[in-house]
Motif scaffolding. Structure first.
Motif, PDB file in Angstrom:
ATOM      1  N   THR A 105      55.093 -46.630  54.152  1.00 39.89           N
ATOM      2  CA  THR A 105      56.017 -47.693  54.549  1.00 39.89           C
ATOM      3  C   THR A 105      56.349 -48.603  53.379  1.00 39.89           C
ATOM      4  O   THR A 105      57.373 -49.260  53.383  1.00 39.89           O
ATOM      5  CB  THR A 105      55.474 -48.539  55.723  1.00 39.89           C
ATOM      6  N   TRP A 106      55.468 -48.645  52.369  1.00 41.33           N
ATOM      7  CA  TRP A 106      55.769 -49.451  51.173  1.00 41.33           C
ATOM      8  C   TRP A 106      56.649 -48.671  50.202  1.00 41.33           C
ATOM      9  O   TRP A 106      57.541 -49.221  49.602  1.00 41.33           O
ATOM     10  CB  TRP A 106      54.495 -49.844  50.441  1.00 41.33           C
ATOM     11  N   VAL A 107      56.337 -47.383  50.016  1.00 41.49           N
ATOM     12  CA  VAL A 107      57.016 -46.586  48.999  1.00 41.49           C
ATOM     13  C   VAL A 107      58.417 -46.187  49.446  1.00 41.49           C
ATOM     14  O   VAL A 107      59.358 -46.262  48.669  1.00 41.49           O
ATOM     15  CB  VAL A 107      56.173 -45.338  48.647  1.00 41.49           C
ATOM     16  N   ALA A 108      58.569 -45.765  50.705  1.00 44.93           N
ATOM     17  CA  ALA A 108      59.870 -45.294  51.178  1.00 44.93           C
ATOM     18  C   ALA A 108      60.959 -46.358  50.990  1.00 44.93           C
ATOM     19  O   ALA A 108      62.016 -46.046  50.435  1.00 44.93           O
ATOM     20  CB  ALA A 108      59.788 -44.842  52.627  1.00 44.93           C
TER      21      ALA A 108
ATOM     22  N   ASN B 166      47.413 -44.313  53.861  1.00 47.09           N
ATOM     23  CA  ASN B 166      48.527 -43.434  53.490  1.00 47.09           C
ATOM     24  C   ASN B 166      49.784 -43.761  54.290  1.00 47.09           C
ATOM     25  O   ASN B 166      50.889 -43.741  53.756  1.00 47.09           O
ATOM     26  CB  ASN B 166      48.137 -41.964  53.677  1.00 47.09           C
ATOM     27  N   ARG B 167      49.606 -44.064  55.582  1.00 44.19           N
ATOM     28  CA  ARG B 167      50.746 -44.446  56.414  1.00 44.19           C
ATOM     29  C   ARG B 167      51.357 -45.744  55.897  1.00 44.19           C
ATOM     30  O   ARG B 167      52.567 -45.873  55.777  1.00 44.19           O
ATOM     31  CB  ARG B 167      50.311 -44.591  57.876  1.00 44.19           C
ATOM     32  N   GLN B 168      50.501 -46.706  55.569  1.00 46.30           N
ATOM     33  CA  GLN B 168      50.972 -47.988  55.041  1.00 46.30           C
ATOM     34  C   GLN B 168      51.666 -47.777  53.699  1.00 46.30           C
ATOM     35  O   GLN B 168      52.707 -48.370  53.435  1.00 46.30           O
ATOM     36  CB  GLN B 168      49.800 -48.966  54.893  1.00 46.30           C
TER      37      GLN B 168
ATOM     38  N   ARG C 128      32.210 -41.187  58.606  1.00 49.92           N
ATOM     39  CA  ARG C 128      33.230 -40.287  58.043  1.00 49.92           C
ATOM     40  C   ARG C 128      34.537 -40.384  58.825  1.00 49.92           C
ATOM     41  O   ARG C 128      35.615 -40.362  58.249  1.00 49.92           O
ATOM     42  CB  ARG C 128      32.729 -38.845  58.023  1.00 49.92           C
ATOM     43  N   SER C 129      34.424 -40.478  60.138  1.00 51.54           N
ATOM     44  CA  SER C 129      35.611 -40.617  60.973  1.00 51.54           C
ATOM     45  C   SER C 129      36.344 -41.918  60.649  1.00 51.54           C
ATOM     46  O   SER C 129      37.572 -41.946  60.537  1.00 51.54           O
ATOM     47  CB  SER C 129      35.206 -40.572  62.443  1.00 51.54           C
ATOM     48  N   ALA C 130      35.583 -42.995  60.493  1.00 52.02           N
ATOM     49  CA  ALA C 130      36.186 -44.283  60.136  1.00 52.02           C
ATOM     50  C   ALA C 130      36.852 -44.202  58.765  1.00 52.02           C
ATOM     51  O   ALA C 130      37.950 -44.729  58.569  1.00 52.02           O
ATOM     52  CB  ALA C 130      35.136 -45.393  60.152  1.00 52.02           C
ATOM     53  N   GLN C 131      36.208 -43.518  57.823  1.00 52.62           N
ATOM     54  CA  GLN C 131      36.793 -43.346  56.489  1.00 52.62           C
ATOM     55  C   GLN C 131      38.104 -42.563  56.578  1.00 52.62           C
ATOM     56  O   GLN C 131      39.086 -42.903  55.931  1.00 52.62           O
ATOM     57  CB  GLN C 131      35.817 -42.614  55.556  1.00 52.62           C
ATOM     58  N   ALA C 132      38.103 -41.502  57.380  1.00 49.81           N
ATOM     59  CA  ALA C 132      39.319 -40.691  57.540  1.00 49.81           C
ATOM     60  C   ALA C 132      40.431 -41.522  58.163  1.00 49.81           C
ATOM     61  O   ALA C 132      41.585 -41.450  57.737  1.00 49.81           O
ATOM     62  CB  ALA C 132      39.023 -39.457  58.393  1.00 49.81           C
ATOM     63  N   ARG C 133      40.081 -42.328  59.178  1.00 51.22           N
ATOM     64  CA  ARG C 133      41.086 -43.201  59.808  1.00 51.22           C
ATOM     65  C   ARG C 133      41.618 -44.217  58.804  1.00 51.22           C
ATOM     66  O   ARG C 133      42.817 -44.459  58.731  1.00 51.22           O
ATOM     67  CB  ARG C 133      40.482 -43.944  61.008  1.00 51.22           C
ATOM     68  N   ASP C 134      40.698 -44.800  58.022  1.00 53.78           N
ATOM     69  CA  ASP C 134      41.122 -45.782  57.032  1.00 53.78           C
ATOM     70  C   ASP C 134      42.039 -45.150  55.983  1.00 53.78           C
ATOM     71  O   ASP C 134      43.040 -45.734  55.586  1.00 53.78           O
ATOM     72  CB  ASP C 134      39.910 -46.419  56.332  1.00 53.78           C
TER      73      ASP C 134
END
Length: 193
Positions: A113-116, A108-110, A97-103
Motif C-alpha cells: 500500500t506504500w509502494v503502489a 508486506n501488505r502494508q 511462528r504463526s504470529a511472525q508469519a502474520r506480522d
C-alpha cells in the motif's frame, strides 16, 4: 539457604501422588526436582530464555492443577511432566511462528500500500512530463490555447478573451493544436516502438 536435591534419590512418582492429594510440600519438592529439566527442555525447543521461563512456569502450574490426570500406568511422573513441557513448548513455538508469519504478511501488505501509490505517482509524473514536452513541442499559439482549454478548463470564448483573439481564431488554435499534438504523439509512439 538453597536446598540441593539428589535427583537420583527423589521418587518423583511418590511426590506426584502427594501433589494429587494437594500436598504443597510434595509439590515444592517435585518442583525443585523437575523445574531445571522443564526449563532446559523448553529452552532447547524455543531457543529463547524468556519464553522458556514462561513455558516452564505454565507447565509447573499445570502440574499442580492437573496432577489428578496423571496416570502411572501410562508412564513415570518425570515423563508426564516432560511431555507437558514439550507439548507446551511446541505450542508456543508454533504460535510464535504463526504470529511472525502474520506480522510478515501484514508488513508486506502494508508495504504494497506504500509502494503502489509511489509507483503510480512516479508513472503519472513521467506521463505528465512527457505530455508537457509534447505540448511544448507544438509551439505557440497552439500550446497556450491547449493549456487553457484542457488544463485551465477554459471555454472557447474564455480562451478568446484571455488571448485577445476572435472566437473563431481561438477555436482554430485549439483544433490545430490538437492535430499537431496527435502528430507528435504518433511520431513519439513510432520512435518508442
Amino acid at each position: 539457604m538453597t536446598r540441593v536435591l539428589d535427583l537420583e534419590s527423589v521418587d518423583l512418582d511418590s511426590l506426584l501422588d502427594g501433589v494429587r492429594a494437594g500436598d504443597k510440600a510434595a509439590f515444592s519438592a517435585l518442583y525443585d526436582a523437575v523445574a531445571p529439566q522443564v526449563l532446559g527442555l523448553a529452552t532447547h525447543i524455543l531457543r529463547d530464555q524468556a519464553q522458556a521461563e514462561e513455558v516452564a512456569q505454565e507447565v509447573l502450574v499445570e502440574v499442580w492443577q492437573k496432577a489428578h490426570t496423571f496416570d502411572p500406568a501410562r508412564g513415570s511422573a518425570k515423563s508426564w511432566v516432560l511431555r507437558l513441557a514439550k507439548s507446551r513448548s511446541i505450542d508456543r513455538l508454533r504460535s510464535w511462528r504463526s504470529a511472525q508469519a502474520r506480522d510478515t504478511e501484514d508488513f508486506n501488505r502494508q508495504l504494497t500500500t506504500w509502494v503502489a501509490p509511489a509507483e503510480e505517482e512516479a508513472a503519472q509524473r513521467l506521463e505528465s512530463q512527457e505530455l508537457q514536452e509534447l505540448i511544448d513541442s507544438i509551439g505557440e499559439p497552439h500550446r497556450s490555447a491547449l493549456m487553457l482549454a484542457y488544463f485551465g478548463e477554459y471555454t472557447h470564448q474564455e480562451i478568446a478573451d484571455a488571448t485577445g483573439v476572435a472566437l473563431g481564431t481561438a477555436k482554430t488554435r485549439v483544433r490545430d493544436g490538437l492535430q499537431k499534438l496527435r502528430k507528435a504523439v504518433t511520431v513519439k509512439g513510432g520512435c518508442d516502438g
